[in-house]
Scaffold this motif. Structure first.
Motif, PDB file in Angstrom:
ATOM      1  N   THR A   6      36.708  36.352  30.565  1.00  8.25           N
ATOM      2  CA  THR A   6      35.904  36.150  31.761  1.00  8.25           C
ATOM      3  C   THR A   6      36.665  36.687  32.971  1.00  8.25           C
ATOM      4  OG1 THR A   6      35.062  34.113  30.761  1.00  8.25           O
ATOM      5  CG2 THR A   6      34.644  34.424  33.106  1.00  8.25           C
ATOM      6  N   ALA A   7      35.941  37.265  33.910  1.00  2.00           N
ATOM      7  CA  ALA A   7      36.555  37.794  35.133  1.00  2.00           C
ATOM      8  C   ALA A   7      36.620  36.717  36.213  1.00  2.00           C
ATOM      9  CB  ALA A   7      35.746  38.989  35.636  1.00  2.00           C
ATOM     10  N   TYR A   8      37.427  36.973  37.216  1.00  2.00           N
ATOM     11  CA  TYR A   8      37.440  36.121  38.410  1.00  2.00           C
ATOM     12  C   TYR A   8      36.137  36.372  39.160  1.00  2.00           C
ATOM     13  CZ  TYR A   8      42.452  35.344  37.868  1.00  2.00           C
ATOM     14  OH  TYR A   8      43.687  34.969  37.389  1.00  2.00           O
ATOM     15  N   GLY A   9      35.433  35.318  39.501  1.00  2.21           N
ATOM     16  CA  GLY A   9      34.215  35.448  40.290  1.00  2.21           C
ATOM     17  C   GLY A   9      34.567  35.391  41.770  1.00  2.21           C
ATOM     18  N   ALA A  49      36.578  40.417  39.417  1.00  2.86           N
ATOM     19  CA  ALA A  49      37.817  41.153  39.189  1.00  2.86           C
ATOM     20  C   ALA A  49      38.423  40.696  37.875  1.00  2.86           C
ATOM     21  CB  ALA A  49      38.798  40.905  40.339  1.00  2.86           C
ATOM     22  N   ASP A  50      38.831  41.659  37.069  1.00  2.89           N
ATOM     23  CA  ASP A  50      39.445  41.322  35.783  1.00  2.89           C
ATOM     24  C   ASP A  50      40.832  40.715  35.958  1.00  2.89           C
ATOM     25  OD1 ASP A  50      37.281  42.154  34.223  1.00  2.89           O
ATOM     26  OD2 ASP A  50      37.971  44.232  34.236  1.00  2.89           O
ATOM     27  N   LYS A  51      41.567  41.183  36.969  1.00  2.00           N
ATOM     28  CA  LYS A  51      42.917  40.677  37.234  1.00  2.00           C
ATOM     29  C   LYS A  51      42.960  40.074  38.634  1.00  2.00           C
ATOM     30  CE  LYS A  51      44.811  44.660  36.585  1.00  2.00           C
ATOM     31  NZ  LYS A  51      45.711  45.792  36.456  1.00  2.00           N
ATOM     32  N   GLU A  52      43.780  39.060  38.806  1.00  2.00           N
ATOM     33  CA  GLU A  52      43.916  38.413  40.112  1.00  2.00           C
ATOM     34  C   GLU A  52      44.327  39.422  41.186  1.00  2.00           C
ATOM     35  OE1 GLU A  52      46.028  34.447  42.035  1.00  2.00           O
ATOM     36  OE2 GLU A  52      46.534  35.048  40.002  1.00  2.00           O
ATOM     37  N   SER A  53      45.181  40.364  40.819  1.00  3.11           N
ATOM     38  CA  SER A  53      45.656  41.358  41.788  1.00  3.11           C
ATOM     39  C   SER A  53      44.549  42.311  42.251  1.00  3.11           C
ATOM     40  CB  SER A  53      46.817  42.169  41.196  1.00  3.11           C
ATOM     41  OG  SER A  53      46.392  42.851  40.023  1.00  3.11           O
ATOM     42  N   ASP A  54      43.435  42.368  41.510  1.00  2.00           N
ATOM     43  CA  ASP A  54      42.316  43.243  41.881  1.00  2.00           C
ATOM     44  C   ASP A  54      41.319  42.570  42.831  1.00  2.00           C
ATOM     45  OD1 ASP A  54      43.297  45.265  40.263  1.00  2.00           O
ATOM     46  OD2 ASP A  54      42.064  44.697  38.546  1.00  2.00           O
ATOM     47  N   ILE A  55      41.488  41.287  43.085  1.00  4.81           N
ATOM     48  CA  ILE A  55      40.526  40.545  43.916  1.00  4.81           C
ATOM     49  C   ILE A  55      40.364  41.158  45.307  1.00  4.81           C
ATOM     50  CG2 ILE A  55      40.091  38.339  45.070  1.00  4.81           C
ATOM     51  CD1 ILE A  55      41.164  36.969  42.511  1.00  4.81           C
ATOM     52  N   PRO A  56      41.445  41.449  46.047  1.00  6.63           N
ATOM     53  CA  PRO A  56      41.240  42.016  47.394  1.00  6.63           C
ATOM     54  C   PRO A  56      40.465  43.333  47.380  1.00  6.63           C
ATOM     55  CG  PRO A  56      43.495  41.234  47.163  1.00  6.63           C
ATOM     56  CD  PRO A  56      42.860  41.175  45.798  1.00  6.63           C
ATOM     57  N   ALA A  57      40.776  44.220  46.468  1.00  2.00           N
ATOM     58  CA  ALA A  57      40.096  45.516  46.417  1.00  2.00           C
ATOM     59  C   ALA A  57      38.620  45.360  46.047  1.00  2.00           C
ATOM     60  CB  ALA A  57      40.785  46.440  45.415  1.00  2.00           C
ATOM     61  N   MET A  58      38.336  44.512  45.086  1.00  3.42           N
ATOM     62  CA  MET A  58      36.948  44.322  44.657  1.00  3.42           C
ATOM     63  C   MET A  58      36.139  43.619  45.752  1.00  3.42           C
ATOM     64  SD  MET A  58      37.002  45.894  41.873  1.00  3.42           S
ATOM     65  CE  MET A  58      35.370  45.572  41.275  1.00  3.42           C
ATOM     66  N   ALA A  59      36.748  42.649  46.416  1.00  2.00           N
ATOM     67  CA  ALA A  59      36.064  41.943  47.504  1.00  2.00           C
ATOM     68  C   ALA A  59      35.819  42.886  48.682  1.00  2.00           C
ATOM     69  CB  ALA A  59      36.882  40.738  47.957  1.00  2.00           C
ATOM     70  N   THR A  60      36.806  43.698  49.022  1.00  2.00           N
ATOM     71  CA  THR A  60      36.654  44.653  50.125  1.00  2.00           C
ATOM     72  C   THR A  60      35.521  45.623  49.847  1.00  2.00           C
ATOM     73  OG1 THR A  60      38.984  44.470  50.742  1.00  2.00           O
ATOM     74  CG2 THR A  60      37.819  46.457  51.462  1.00  2.00           C
ATOM     75  N   GLU A  61      35.466  46.132  48.641  1.00  6.14           N
ATOM     76  CA  GLU A  61      34.387  47.053  48.272  1.00  6.14           C
ATOM     77  C   GLU A  61      33.020  46.373  48.418  1.00  6.14           C
ATOM     78  OE1 GLU A  61      33.345  50.106  44.670  1.00  6.14           O
ATOM     79  OE2 GLU A  61      34.074  48.113  44.092  1.00  6.14           O
ATOM     80  N   ALA A  62      32.902  45.149  47.930  1.00  6.93           N
ATOM     81  CA  ALA A  62      31.631  44.417  48.023  1.00  6.93           C
ATOM     82  C   ALA A  62      31.257  44.158  49.485  1.00  6.93           C
ATOM     83  CB  ALA A  62      31.721  43.100  47.252  1.00  6.93           C
TER      84      ALA A  62
END
Length: 145
Positions: A15-18, A35-48
């Protein structure tokens, strides 16, 4: 601009981070990501965030000034009870507000000290003095439409 992210931690490895951005959730829009990894949260959130704001502005129903991030109330909102972690990220919205331009202004030193104290306060969401002044100008101009 600072945005509060609600994050739902995955319960297993499949499961990914929601991610939810409550400031951009309303009757017409929702801003969600994963985001699949915790470190990807900022990039995925910024894109959204950037895609949602672009759509909001292009619709003609919203502008940057109408976005308000109430950092404190989201955690106690039942709609976001699934979020077990809350963080704040800074997203550059200059592509929607125009190019930065340096200006010189003169202010009384007492006022400058008050602004600097507000920026340095532990609960401050201002990046620096310029950010404070820009936010103050946006707020003042929105009152005099």
């Amino acid at each position: 601009m600072f945005f509060t992210l609600g994050i739902e931690t995955p319960t297993d490895g499949n499961t990914a981070y929601g991610i939810v951005v409550p400031a951009l959730c309303n009757d017409k829009y929702g801003c969600y990501s994963a985001a699949d990894k915790e470190s990807d949260i900022p990039a995925m959130a910024t894109e959204a965030i950037l895609l949602t704001i672009q759509d909001m502005i292009e619709s003609g129903d919203y502008d940057i000034k109408s976005i308000h991030n109430d950092h404190i109330s989201y955690k106690s909102n039942d709609e976001y009870a699934h979020c077990d972690t809350w963080v704040i990220i800074d997203v550059d919205l200059s592509t929607f507000t125009g190019k930065q331009k340096r200006i010189n202004i003169t202010l009384p030193d007492i006022l400058i000290n008050r602004i600097d104290n507000a920026v340095k306060a532990p609960n401050s969401f201002y990046k620096d003095r310029s950010n404070f002044l820009a936010e103050a100008a946006i707020n003042e101009l929105s009152l005099h439409k």
